[in-house]
Motif scaffolding. Structure first.
Motif, short mmCIF file in Angstrom:
data_model
loop_
_atom_site.label_atom_id
_atom_site.label_comp_id
_atom_site.label_asym_id
_atom_site.label_seq_id
_atom_site.Cartn_x
_atom_site.Cartn_y
_atom_site.Cartn_z
N VAL A 53 -91.88 54.06 -9.10
CA VAL A 53 -91.84 52.91 -9.99
C VAL A 53 -92.70 53.24 -11.20
O VAL A 53 -93.88 53.56 -11.06
N VAL A 54 -92.10 53.16 -12.38
CA VAL A 54 -92.81 53.37 -13.64
C VAL A 54 -93.02 52.00 -14.26
O VAL A 54 -92.05 51.31 -14.59
N THR A 55 -94.28 51.59 -14.41
CA THR A 55 -94.55 50.22 -14.84
C THR A 55 -95.70 50.13 -15.83
O THR A 55 -96.72 50.81 -15.69
N SER B 226 -89.26 41.61 -14.88
CA SER B 226 -88.01 42.34 -14.63
C SER B 226 -88.11 43.22 -13.39
O SER B 226 -87.15 43.36 -12.63
N LEU B 227 -89.27 43.78 -13.17
CA LEU B 227 -89.48 44.64 -12.00
C LEU B 227 -89.55 43.79 -10.73
O LEU B 227 -88.92 44.14 -9.71
N LYS B 228 -90.25 42.68 -10.76
CA LYS B 228 -90.30 41.79 -9.58
C LYS B 228 -88.91 41.28 -9.24
O LYS B 228 -88.53 41.20 -8.06
N PRO C 205 -90.69 55.83 1.08
CA PRO C 205 -91.94 55.91 0.32
C PRO C 205 -91.75 55.51 -1.14
O PRO C 205 -90.67 55.72 -1.72
N VAL C 206 -92.82 54.96 -1.71
CA VAL C 206 -92.83 54.53 -3.10
C VAL C 206 -94.06 55.10 -3.79
O VAL C 206 -95.19 54.87 -3.33
N GLY C 207 -93.84 55.83 -4.86
CA GLY C 207 -94.94 56.31 -5.71
C GLY C 207 -94.97 55.49 -6.99
O GLY C 207 -94.00 54.80 -7.33
N PHE C 208 -96.09 55.58 -7.71
CA PHE C 208 -96.26 54.76 -8.90
C PHE C 208 -96.77 55.58 -10.07
O PHE C 208 -97.66 56.42 -9.92
N ARG D 78 -103.98 47.94 -12.24
CA ARG D 78 -103.97 46.60 -11.63
C ARG D 78 -102.54 46.19 -11.26
O ARG D 78 -102.32 45.50 -10.26
N ALA D 79 -101.57 46.64 -12.04
CA ALA D 79 -100.17 46.39 -11.69
C ALA D 79 -99.81 47.09 -10.39
O ALA D 79 -99.11 46.52 -9.54
N VAL D 80 -100.30 48.30 -10.21
CA VAL D 80 -100.02 49.05 -8.98
C VAL D 80 -100.59 48.34 -7.77
O VAL D 80 -99.94 48.26 -6.71
N GLU D 81 -101.80 47.80 -7.88
CA GLU D 81 -102.40 47.12 -6.74
C GLU D 81 -101.56 45.93 -6.31
O GLU D 81 -101.40 45.66 -5.12
N HIS D 82 -100.99 45.20 -7.26
CA HIS D 82 -100.11 44.08 -6.91
C HIS D 82 -98.82 44.60 -6.25
O HIS D 82 -98.32 44.01 -5.29
N LEU D 83 -98.29 45.68 -6.78
CA LEU D 83 -97.05 46.23 -6.23
C LEU D 83 -97.23 46.74 -4.80
O LEU D 83 -96.31 46.64 -3.98
#
Length: 196
Positions: free
Chosen positions: A84-86, A96-98, A112-115, A126-131
């Protein structure tokens, strides 16, 4: 030899003038260079999803909404792993991502999901921590070593290359970890269906 892992790179920003495609293309270049991965780039600005959900458990009533989902859902289902690129918007990630995450469920299970996050001072982390919390609810495994690009506007040259070699090293490390998890989980899913 095992077939290449199918990696879906999800570019989450839909904002005008966005830098997301530069970041996503940079990451995609790293993944494309690997013999163990094939890449499908899903840009949420180019493949928008409906924003009105049907009743829980029901498909969308509107054919246009179903067509929008058909452009994305099979690609997520086919993936063995995701990046996920955010950007970071207001200490979190874009709507849009949510929306794209919430339209799907089993597509994320036991994968698996990488960021790769970007922004100003916080580097988007901080966006990654929510994701991470969202993907845990969806039975996905998040990779610990996320990539955070601080002051992203100065991180890439005119050709889209990272100006700091540490960013390229971080991309390799994250993709190495993602590949390990993707191979292990693909084998596990093939051996025994995941029980959610």
């Amino acid at each position: 030899m095992n077939p290449p892992l199918r990696l879906a790179v999800i570019q989450g920003s839909t904002r005008d003038g966005r830098l997301g495609p530069v970041v996503a293309d940079w990451l995609r270049g790293h993944a494309d260079a690997r013999p163990d991965m094939t890449v499908d780039l899903i840009d949420l600005a180019e493949t928008p999803l409906p924003t009105v959900f049907p009743q829980l458990g029901q498909p969308p009533a509107d054919e246009a909404d179903r067509a929008l989902l058909r452009a994305v859902s099979p690609r997520l289902a086919a993936a063995d792993a995701f990046v996920v690129v955010t950007p970071e918007y207001n200490h979190s990630y874009p709507a849009s991502l949510k929306n794209a995450i919430d339209w799907h469920n089993r597509e994320w299970h036991a994968k698996p999901v990488g960021f790769v996050a970007y922004g100003g001072f916080s580097a988007g982390l901080r966006a990654v921590e929510h994701l991470r919390a969202v993907f845990a609810e969806l039975h996905a495994v998040t990779i610990r070593d996320a990539i955070g690009l601080q002051g992203v506007w100065g991180q890439f040259d005119a050709d889209g290359n990272a100006v700091d070699p540490a960013a390229d090293a971080a991309a390799k490390a994250m993709l190495d970890q993602l590949a390990w998890w993707a191979e292990a989980l693909r084998t596990a899913r093939a051996t025994k269906p995941y029980a959610a």
